[in-house]
Scaffold this active site. Structure first.
Site, short mmCIF file in Angstrom:
data_model
loop_
_atom_site.label_atom_id
_atom_site.label_comp_id
_atom_site.label_asym_id
_atom_site.label_seq_id
_atom_site.Cartn_x
_atom_site.Cartn_y
_atom_site.Cartn_z
N ASP A 1 55.51 -10.52 0.87
CA ASP A 1 56.11 -10.45 2.20
C ASP A 1 55.02 -10.50 3.28
O ASP A 1 55.13 -11.27 4.25
CB ASP A 1 56.94 -9.15 2.30
CG ASP A 1 57.60 -8.99 3.64
OD1 ASP A 1 58.60 -9.67 3.90
OD2 ASP A 1 57.09 -8.19 4.46
N LYS B 1 54.15 -13.43 6.20
CA LYS B 1 54.00 -13.11 7.62
C LYS B 1 52.65 -13.57 8.18
O LYS B 1 52.59 -14.09 9.29
CB LYS B 1 54.20 -11.60 7.83
CG LYS B 1 55.66 -11.19 7.59
CD LYS B 1 55.82 -9.70 7.48
CE LYS B 1 57.27 -9.29 7.35
NZ LYS B 1 57.43 -7.87 6.98
N1 HSE Z 1 60.53 -5.59 3.70
C1 HSE Z 1 59.97 -5.87 4.97
C2 HSE Z 1 58.95 -4.80 5.31
C3 HSE Z 1 61.07 -5.93 5.98
O1 HSE Z 1 58.98 -3.75 4.66
O2 HSE Z 1 58.13 -4.99 6.19
C4 HSE Z 1 60.64 -6.40 7.35
O3 HSE Z 1 60.18 -7.72 7.33
#
Ligand code: HSE
Length: 403
Positions: free
Chosen positions: A194, A198
């Site tokens: 994740d 980003k």
């Molecule tokens: N799973 C992601 C986090 C959600 O914990 O940052 C927000 O993008």
């Protein structure tokens, strides 16, 4: 009246409906905004908006009164196909889906431009923190030289709960799931994917070319133990999962990994679900963005802001980057590394023979823990191989970058 359809009635989607239908946006947007349909394959008996829920996307696409689609489904399928069809139909799309933006962002932005509509994704990075629009607009006069950030709320929450409050990894993760922070498959959070998506989005936007997230070296937090945290704290460091990138002019360096940050570093005291992003601009120097990086209402707030922007400006100044052309380079800077190894009695002399002068930390019996001097990353990898040659394949317990 501007009508919106929300795809996916999960944590973020339900937050978007709650904010839009509970708010008065006439003054801010110059028009009323209304959620006319919600797409989900599930039924929601008893929910205030159950009558808006449909499982038929064609009905939404064919409804000319719906001009904005909010995609909060996550994942690539069917979100990619649904987004393309919406843009081709002349509907603007707002998304919180970082996997989709990181993978197909360049193509979807081009498609939006060709069809004279918007594709906006403020909520895809940093939850409720304004970061996409500031990078795209407010910092437009700068060449962005580097980005350094805590980009995942779940892992920052887990690290804080484990190491400040003594909660186990499993309990901290379940708590993050219950609070709506974690991805459907939390492996995406704890293994760093994740955060990788980003940093790929931020870097593509900041440096102007699509950066393929698959090329970004990524390591999560699963190897961090309380022993690592104790060693780090004794030396005045905290450990955070950091996404970072650097504009090299003819290329880009990017990576995601746990990092030891000295106390006093602007990111070292960022705790719980908070994210923080440090952007270096050629004119501004460092600029820092801070706020809740995950959760229903913070993320929905960023989605609704994009909807309002489209109603107000018809997508004026939308973010854009070009497809292709950039490969992720190897780290151009020397690294300083924390190394923790099992000692078979020959450890200390082997470490000195291979690494030269290092800073030895006071360690538990049977372990050697040290911090290297700055050295090129490939040289560090070679030294670790040599150390394994002397102390054994399984002798390396952990290595962490030190800033
Ligand atoms: N799973 C992601 C986090 C959600 O914990 O940052 C927000 O993008």
């Amino acid at each position: 009246m501007v009508n919106v359809a929300v795809l996916g009635y999960g944590t973020v989607g339900s937050g978007v409906v709650e904010i839009i239908n509970g708010g008065q946006f006439l003054k801010k947007a110059g028009d009323e905004i209304n959620v006319k349909a919600i797409l989900d394959i599930r039924k929601f008996p008893g929910d205030t908006y159950e009558n808006l829920v449909t499982d038929n996307y064609d009905n939404i696409l064919g409804d000319d009164e719906i001009s904005i689609i909010v995609e909060t489904m996550g994942g690539l399928k069917p979100a990619y196909d649904f987004t393309k069809r919406a843009l081709l139909k002349g509907k603007s799309v707002v998304t919180s889906n970082k996997e989709l933006v990181a993978t197909h962002g360049a193509e979807l932005l081009s498609l939006a431009k060709e069809n004279n509509v918007s594709y906006l994704f403020e909520a895809s990075v940093g939850g409720g923190i304004p970061i996409i629009r500031p990078l795209n607009n407010c910092l437009a006069a700068n060449d962005i030289t580097s980005i350094l950030g805590i980009l995942n709320g779940t892992t920052n929450y887990i690290l804080t709960q484990m190491f400040k409050n003594g909660v186990s990894f499993e309990n901290a993760l379940s708590d993050a799931q219950a609070k709506g922070y974690a991805e459907q498959n939390p492996a995406a959070d704890i293994e760093g994917h994740d955060a990788c998506r980003k940093i790929a989005i931020l870097s593509s936007l900041a440096y102007g070319k699509h950066i393929n997230s698959n090329e970004i070296k990524t390591e999560g937090i699963t190897k961090i133990s309380s022993a690592d945290v104790n060693y780090a704290e004794a030396e005045g460091y905290s450990i955070k999962l950091i996404g970072r990138s650097k504009n090299l002019g003819d290329g880009v360096y990017a990576c995601v990994s746990p990092v030891m940050l000295p106390k006093g570093h602007p990111l070292s005291d960022v705790e719980d679900v908070f994210n923080a992003i440090l952007v270096n601009g050629s004119a501004t120097g460092d600029v820092m963005f801070y706020g809740k990086g995950a959760g229903k209402l913070p993320t929905a707030s960023a989605v609704v802001a994009d909807v309002i922007d489209i109603v107000k400006h018809k997508g004026y100044g939308a973010p854009f980057w070009e497809d292709g052309g950039v490969t992720v380079a190897i780290n151009p800077d020397p690294v300083k590394m924390y190394v923790r190894v099992c000692d078979n009695g020959r450890g200390a002399s082997a470490v000195t023979a291979i690494f030269g002068e290092v800073k030895m930390l006071k360690s538990e019996p049977g372990e050697i823990v040290f911090i290297t001097d700055n050295l090129p990353e490939n040289e560090f990898d070679d030294c670790i191989l040599k150390l394994q040659g002397i102390l054994g394949q399984d002798s390396i317990i952990n290595t962490i970058t030190v800033l």
